[in-house]
Write a protein that holds these residues in place. Structure first.
Motif, PDB file in Angstrom:
ATOM      1  N   ILE A   1       0.833  -1.203   0.000  1.00  0.00           N
ATOM      2  CA  ILE A   1       0.000   0.000   0.000  1.00  0.00           C
ATOM      3  C   ILE A   1       0.871   1.257   0.000  1.00  0.00           C
ATOM      4  N   THR A   2       1.948   1.244   0.776  1.00  0.00           N
ATOM      5  CA  THR A   2       2.887   2.369   0.784  1.00  0.00           C
ATOM      6  C   THR A   2       3.497   2.566  -0.601  1.00  0.00           C
ATOM      7  N   ALA A   3       3.838   1.464  -1.265  1.00  0.00           N
ATOM      8  CA  ALA A   3       4.405   1.531  -2.614  1.00  0.00           C
ATOM      9  C   ALA A   3       3.403   2.089  -3.612  1.00  0.00           C
ATOM     10  N   ALA A   4       2.124   1.724  -3.455  1.00  0.00           N
ATOM     11  CA  ALA A   4       1.084   2.222  -4.355  1.00  0.00           C
ATOM     12  C   ALA A   4       0.966   3.738  -4.260  1.00  0.00           C
ATOM     13  N   LYS A   5       1.058   4.260  -3.052  1.00  0.00           N
ATOM     14  CA  LYS A   5       1.019   5.718  -2.867  1.00  0.00           C
ATOM     15  C   LYS A   5       2.257   6.368  -3.475  1.00  0.00           C
ATOM     16  N   PHE A   6       3.406   5.728  -3.296  1.00  0.00           N
ATOM     17  CA  PHE A   6       4.669   6.265  -3.829  1.00  0.00           C
ATOM     18  C   PHE A   6       4.645   6.379  -5.342  1.00  0.00           C
ATOM     19  N   LEU A   7       4.023   5.419  -6.015  1.00  0.00           N
ATOM     20  CA  LEU A   7       4.088   5.339  -7.470  1.00  0.00           C
ATOM     21  C   LEU A   7       3.213   6.391  -8.169  1.00  0.00           C
ATOM     22  N   GLN A   8       2.354   7.058  -7.412  1.00  0.00           N
ATOM     23  CA  GLN A   8       1.488   8.061  -8.025  1.00  0.00           C
ATOM     24  C   GLN A   8       2.312   9.220  -8.596  1.00  0.00           C
ATOM     25  N   GLY A   9       2.087   9.523  -9.860  1.00  0.00           N
ATOM     26  CA  GLY A   9       2.779  10.630 -10.498  1.00  0.00           C
ATOM     27  C   GLY A   9       4.168  10.310 -11.014  1.00  0.00           C
ATOM     28  N   LYS A  10       4.635   9.073 -10.829  1.00  0.00           N
ATOM     29  CA  LYS A  10       5.957   8.693 -11.302  1.00  0.00           C
ATOM     30  C   LYS A  10       5.914   8.399 -12.805  1.00  0.00           C
ATOM     31  N   GLY A  11       7.039   8.641 -13.461  1.00  0.00           N
ATOM     32  CA  GLY A  11       7.137   8.367 -14.883  1.00  0.00           C
ATOM     33  C   GLY A  11       7.461   6.914 -15.150  1.00  0.00           C
ATOM     34  N   PRO A  12       7.434   6.488 -16.423  1.00  0.00           N
ATOM     35  CA  PRO A  12       7.770   5.105 -16.769  1.00  0.00           C
ATOM     36  C   PRO A  12       9.151   4.716 -16.243  1.00  0.00           C
ATOM     37  N   GLY A  13       9.297   3.451 -15.903  1.00  0.00           N
ATOM     38  CA  GLY A  13      10.578   2.971 -15.397  1.00  0.00           C
ATOM     39  C   GLY A  13      10.372   1.827 -14.433  1.00  0.00           C
ATOM     40  N   LEU A  14      11.462   1.192 -14.051  1.00  0.00           N
ATOM     41  CA  LEU A  14      11.424   0.063 -13.122  1.00  0.00           C
ATOM     42  C   LEU A  14      11.912   0.537 -11.759  1.00  0.00           C
ATOM     43  N   TYR A  15      11.053   0.460 -10.766  1.00  0.00           N
ATOM     44  CA  TYR A  15      11.348   0.928  -9.416  1.00  0.00           C
ATOM     45  C   TYR A  15      11.428  -0.265  -8.464  1.00  0.00           C
ATOM     46  N   THR A  16      12.037  -0.028  -7.282  1.00  0.00           N
ATOM     47  CA  THR A  16      12.091  -1.040  -6.229  1.00  0.00           C
ATOM     48  C   THR A  16      11.680  -0.398  -4.919  1.00  0.00           C
ATOM     49  N   MET A  17      11.559  -1.203  -3.882  1.00  0.00           N
ATOM     50  CA  MET A  17      11.228  -0.685  -2.561  1.00  0.00           C
ATOM     51  C   MET A  17      12.355   0.181  -2.006  1.00  0.00           C
ATOM     52  N   GLN A  18      13.540   0.023  -2.515  1.00  0.00           N
ATOM     53  CA  GLN A  18      14.642   0.894  -2.090  1.00  0.00           C
ATOM     54  C   GLN A  18      14.358   2.346  -2.480  1.00  0.00           C
ATOM     55  N   ASP A  19      13.648   2.546  -3.592  1.00  0.00           N
ATOM     56  CA  ASP A  19      13.243   3.893  -3.974  1.00  0.00           C
ATOM     57  C   ASP A  19      12.210   4.459  -3.019  1.00  0.00           C
ATOM     58  N   VAL A  20      11.376   3.593  -2.446  1.00  0.00           N
ATOM     59  CA  VAL A  20      10.312   4.031  -1.559  1.00  0.00           C
ATOM     60  C   VAL A  20      10.870   4.515  -0.233  1.00  0.00           C
ATOM     61  N   ILE A  21      11.885   3.839   0.284  1.00  0.00           N
ATOM     62  CA  ILE A  21      12.364   4.145   1.649  1.00  0.00           C
ATOM     63  C   ILE A  21      13.501   5.162   1.674  1.00  0.00           C
ATOM     64  N   VAL A  22      13.910   5.684   0.518  1.00  0.00           N
ATOM     65  CA  VAL A  22      14.985   6.690   0.497  1.00  0.00           C
ATOM     66  C   VAL A  22      14.581   7.896   1.320  1.00  0.00           C
TER      67      VAL A  22
END
Length: 251
Positions: free
Chosen positions: A230-251
Motif C-alpha cells: 500500500i505504501t508503494a502504491a502511494k509512492f508510485l502516483q505521479g511517477k514516470g515510466p521505469g522500473l522501481y524497487t522498494m529501495q526507492d520508496v524508503i529513500v
C-alpha cells in the motif's frame, strides 16, 4: 484517494490488503482480479483484466506468474502503473516486465516489507566495510512448513543486494553436506529452515576473527507485506515510466 485494482484479491495477501485498505483512508480497492471466488468482497471481482469496467490508479499484484502477460498488456493499454509482488518469475517474465516498464511505472520487489528493505540498506553498507576485514557472510532464513521454494526469494534478494556492492564476485553455496573442503573467501552460505507456522525470519551473519555481527528481521504476520504494498502504491502516483524497487520508496 488511490484507486487500486488488486490481482490475487482472494489469496491470503489479497485479503490482508483488502482489510488494511478499509482502514487506511487514502486508498480504495475498486476492482479485483482472481480465478477464485471463495470470498465475498466489497468490490467487483473479475477473472480477466479485460473485463474490468472501473478505472484504477495502480495495480497491486500478489498472485502467481501465471497471467503476467495479460496484466502487463492491460497496464500498457490503460496506462495503469503496477506494484509487482509476485515471485518465481522466469527470465522470460522479467523480460516482459522490463519491456513494459518502458511505457508505465512498475515497482517490483521480492519482499514488500519496509523493515526488510531497511535491512537491505544496512547489510549493503556492512558488506562493503566488513568484506575488506575478512568477514565471512552467511544467510539463514526460516519459514513455515507449507512454503514450497527454498531458499526464499527474500534470502536471494539479500544475497543479491550485497553481491551488487561487492562487484558480483561472490558465489552462493546452498548445501555443504557433499563438500569436504574449507569455506571459500568469496561465497555466501545460504541455509533454509522449514517448520511450524514461521511467517518469515531472515538473518545475515558477518563472522570475523573474534567478533560476529548479526542483522536480523522477523516477520510476525503477513500484514507487514500488505502495508508495504500500500505504501508503494502511494509512492508510485505521479511517477514516470521505469522500473522501481522498494529501495526507492524508503529513500
Amino acid at each position: 484517494m488511490v484507486r487500486i485494482i488488486l490481482r490475487g484479491c482472494n489469496g491470503r495477501m489479497g485479503q490482508e490488503i483488502t482489510k488494511l485498505c478499509k482502514s487506511d483512508g487514502e486508498t480504495e480497492i475498486i476492482a479485483g482480479v482472481d480465478l477464485s471466488n471463495r470470498f465475498e468482497n466489497s468490490y467487483p471481482v473479475y477473472d480477466s483484466f479485460f473485463k474490468i469496467k472501473e478505472k484504477g490508479d495502480v495495480i497491486i499484484d500478489f498472485s502467481s506468474p501465471n497471467g503476467l502477460k495479460e496484466m502487463l498488456d492491460y497496464s500498457a493499454n490503460s496506462g495503469t502503473p503496477v506494484i509487482l509482488c509476485s515471485t518465481g518469475l522466469s527470465e522470460e517474465d522479467l523480460g516482459l516486465v522490463k519491456k513494459a516498464a518502458e511505457n508505465v511505472p512498475i515497482l517490483r520487489s521480492a519482499n514488500m516489507s519496509l523493515g526488510i528493505n531497511t535491512m537491505i540498506k544496512l547489510i549493503k553498507e556492512a558488506a562493503k566495510v566488513l568484506s575488506e576485514g575478512g568477514f565471512d557472510i552467511e544467510i539463514v532464513e526460516k519459514h513455515h512448513n507449507q512454503k514450497l521454494d527454498a531458499p526464499s526469494g527474500t534470502a536471494l534478494l539479500l544475497a543479491d543486494s550485497m553481491n551488487e556492492v561487492l562487484g558480483g564476485e561472490y558465489d552462493y553455496v546452498y548445501d555443504r553436506t557433499d563438500v569436504r573442503e574449507k569455506r571459500g573467501e568469496k561465497e555466501f552460505g545460504i541455509a533454509a529452515v522449514r517448520g511450524g507456522s514461521i511467517v518469515g525470519d531472515h538473518e545475515v551473519i558477518f563472522a570475523g576473527l573474534d567478533e560476529v555481527i548479526e542483522i536480523k528481521h522477523v516477520a510476525y504476520s503477513r500484514a507487514i507485506f500488505a502495508k508495504g504494498a500500500i505504501t508503494a502504491a502511494k509512492f508510485l502516483q505521479g511517477k514516470g515510466p521505469g522500473l522501481y524497487t522498494m529501495q526507492d520508496v524508503i529513500v
